[in-house]
Write a protein that holds these residues in place. Structure first.
Motif, mmCIF file in Angstrom:
data_model
loop_
_atom_site.group_PDB
_atom_site.id
_atom_site.type_symbol
_atom_site.label_atom_id
_atom_site.label_comp_id
_atom_site.label_asym_id
_atom_site.label_seq_id
_atom_site.Cartn_x
_atom_site.Cartn_y
_atom_site.Cartn_z
ATOM 1 N N ALA A 58 0.839 -1.204 0.000
ATOM 2 C CA ALA A 58 0.000 0.000 0.000
ATOM 3 C C ALA A 58 0.871 1.249 0.000
ATOM 4 C CB ALA A 58 -0.941 -0.007 1.205
ATOM 5 N N TYR A 59 1.959 1.214 0.768
ATOM 6 C CA TYR A 59 2.906 2.340 0.762
ATOM 7 C C TYR A 59 3.481 2.551 -0.638
ATOM 8 C CZ TYR A 59 7.697 4.080 0.835
ATOM 9 O OH TYR A 59 8.873 4.703 0.525
ATOM 10 N N ALA A 65 2.311 8.609 -6.092
ATOM 11 C CA ALA A 65 1.622 9.890 -6.270
ATOM 12 C C ALA A 65 2.229 10.999 -5.413
ATOM 13 C CB ALA A 65 0.145 9.750 -5.945
ATOM 14 N N THR A 66 2.751 10.643 -4.244
ATOM 15 C CA THR A 66 3.208 11.664 -3.300
ATOM 16 C C THR A 66 4.724 11.782 -3.207
ATOM 17 O OG1 THR A 66 3.265 10.134 -1.426
ATOM 18 C CG2 THR A 66 1.166 11.274 -1.855
ATOM 19 N N GLN A 67 5.438 10.726 -3.547
ATOM 20 C CA GLN A 67 6.901 10.676 -3.426
ATOM 21 C C GLN A 67 7.381 10.879 -1.988
ATOM 22 O OE1 GLN A 67 8.945 9.634 -5.926
ATOM 23 N NE2 GLN A 67 7.020 9.296 -6.982
ATOM 24 N N GLU A 68 6.496 10.664 -1.021
ATOM 25 C CA GLU A 68 6.880 10.784 0.383
ATOM 26 C C GLU A 68 7.727 9.590 0.793
ATOM 27 O OE1 GLU A 68 3.591 11.444 2.997
ATOM 28 O OE2 GLU A 68 2.744 12.990 1.724
ATOM 29 N N GLY A 69 8.503 9.798 1.834
ATOM 30 C CA GLY A 69 9.308 8.714 2.374
ATOM 31 C C GLY A 69 8.455 7.664 3.060
ATOM 32 N N MET A 70 9.107 6.605 3.477
ATOM 33 C CA MET A 70 8.410 5.510 4.139
ATOM 34 C C MET A 70 7.786 5.997 5.447
ATOM 35 S SD MET A 70 9.901 1.824 5.383
ATOM 36 C CE MET A 70 10.127 1.221 3.726
ATOM 37 N N PRO A 71 6.521 5.669 5.670
ATOM 38 C CA PRO A 71 5.875 6.059 6.928
ATOM 39 C C PRO A 71 6.585 5.441 8.138
ATOM 40 C CG PRO A 71 4.259 5.241 5.351
ATOM 41 C CD PRO A 71 5.609 4.967 4.781
ATOM 42 N N ARG A 72 6.647 6.191 9.203
ATOM 43 C CA ARG A 72 7.292 5.690 10.432
ATOM 44 C C ARG A 72 6.663 4.402 10.914
ATOM 45 N NH1 ARG A 72 8.088 10.477 14.607
ATOM 46 N NH2 ARG A 72 8.433 8.629 15.861
ATOM 47 N N MET A 73 5.340 4.292 10.774
ATOM 48 C CA MET A 73 4.640 3.082 11.209
ATOM 49 C C MET A 73 5.176 1.851 10.485
ATOM 50 S SD MET A 73 0.689 2.138 10.267
ATOM 51 C CE MET A 73 1.053 2.261 8.539
ATOM 52 N N LEU A 74 5.414 1.971 9.178
ATOM 53 C CA LEU A 74 5.927 0.845 8.401
ATOM 54 C C LEU A 74 7.379 0.560 8.766
ATOM 55 C CD1 LEU A 74 5.684 -1.303 6.248
ATOM 56 C CD2 LEU A 74 6.049 0.467 4.517
ATOM 57 N N ARG A 75 8.186 1.603 8.910
ATOM 58 C CA ARG A 75 9.586 1.405 9.291
ATOM 59 C C ARG A 75 9.665 0.733 10.651
ATOM 60 N NH1 ARG A 75 13.292 0.474 6.399
ATOM 61 N NH2 ARG A 75 13.454 -1.246 7.787
ATOM 62 N N TRP A 76 8.801 1.157 11.576
ATOM 63 C CA TRP A 76 8.765 0.550 12.913
ATOM 64 C C TRP A 76 8.391 -0.923 12.813
ATOM 65 C CZ3 TRP A 76 5.008 -1.934 15.721
ATOM 66 C CH2 TRP A 76 5.310 -2.171 17.061
ATOM 67 N N ALA A 77 7.376 -1.240 12.010
ATOM 68 C CA ALA A 77 6.931 -2.627 11.860
ATOM 69 C C ALA A 77 8.038 -3.503 11.278
ATOM 70 C CB ALA A 77 5.675 -2.690 10.994
ATOM 71 N N LEU A 78 8.755 -2.981 10.288
ATOM 72 C CA LEU A 78 9.861 -3.737 9.698
ATOM 73 C C LEU A 78 10.973 -3.961 10.722
ATOM 74 C CD1 LEU A 78 10.006 -1.973 6.232
ATOM 75 C CD2 LEU A 78 9.496 -4.394 6.595
ATOM 76 N N ASN A 79 11.342 -2.905 11.428
ATOM 77 C CA ASN A 79 12.400 -3.036 12.442
ATOM 78 C C ASN A 79 11.977 -3.969 13.563
ATOM 79 O OD1 ASN A 79 14.044 -1.302 11.030
ATOM 80 N ND2 ASN A 79 13.619 0.472 12.315
ATOM 81 N N ASN A 80 10.734 -3.842 13.995
ATOM 82 C CA ASN A 80 10.229 -4.706 15.060
ATOM 83 C C ASN A 80 10.252 -6.163 14.620
ATOM 84 O OD1 ASN A 80 9.061 -4.975 17.705
ATOM 85 N ND2 ASN A 80 7.161 -5.521 16.650
ATOM 86 N N ARG A 81 9.871 -6.400 13.398
ATOM 87 C CA ARG A 81 9.847 -7.764 12.860
ATOM 88 C C ARG A 81 11.260 -8.322 12.731
ATOM 89 N NH1 ARG A 81 10.250 -11.937 11.184
ATOM 90 N NH2 ARG A 81 8.897 -13.209 9.893
ATOM 91 N N LEU A 82 12.189 -7.482 12.298
ATOM 92 C CA LEU A 82 13.564 -7.924 12.095
ATOM 93 C C LEU A 82 14.316 -8.119 13.405
ATOM 94 C CD1 LEU A 82 15.823 -8.566 10.064
ATOM 95 C CD2 LEU A 82 16.359 -6.134 10.052
ATOM 96 N N PHE A 83 14.185 -7.164 14.319
ATOM 97 C CA PHE A 83 14.981 -7.174 15.542
ATOM 98 C C PHE A 83 14.204 -7.588 16.784
ATOM 99 C CE2 PHE A 83 16.919 -3.823 12.850
ATOM 100 C CZ PHE A 83 18.079 -4.501 12.556
#
Length: 91
Positions: A58-59, A65-83
């Motif tokens: 979804a990101y 359309a927006t060219q915004e960076g990765m949402p913090r929520m998604l980055r947190w979920a990835l980091n939480n899943r990895l570490f």
């Protein structure tokens, strides 16, 4: 979970009713899986991992359309899943 079920969940997340975007959305799901794997995460069919794939795809869809960076929520979920040290965390 099947690819069709993932596609349905992604459509719902994005608020897309029809199937006109299905080829693009399917490609984004595949891309999301590959990008998550590149981060060192081994995906399973768990609800947590399915949600992670949907959020990432979804990101990618919204980012075009927006060219915004990765949402913090998604980055947190990835980091939480990895570490997070859970049973699915990379070793």
């Amino acid at each position: 979970m099947t690819d069709d079920e993932l596609l349905t969940l992604l459509r719902i997340d994005l608020g897309i009713m029809g199937t006109a975007y299905d080829p693009q959305l399917s490609h984004l799901l595949k891309t999301a899986k590959e990008l998550i794997t590149r981060e060192g995460i081994t995906l399973s069919d768990s609800a947590e991992d399915v949600q992670l794939m949907i959020m990432y795809a979804a990101y990618l869809y919204r980012k075009r359309a927006t060219q915004e960076g990765m949402p913090r929520m998604l980055r947190w979920a990835l980091n939480n899943r990895l570490f997070g040290g859970g049973p699915h965390a990379a070793r």
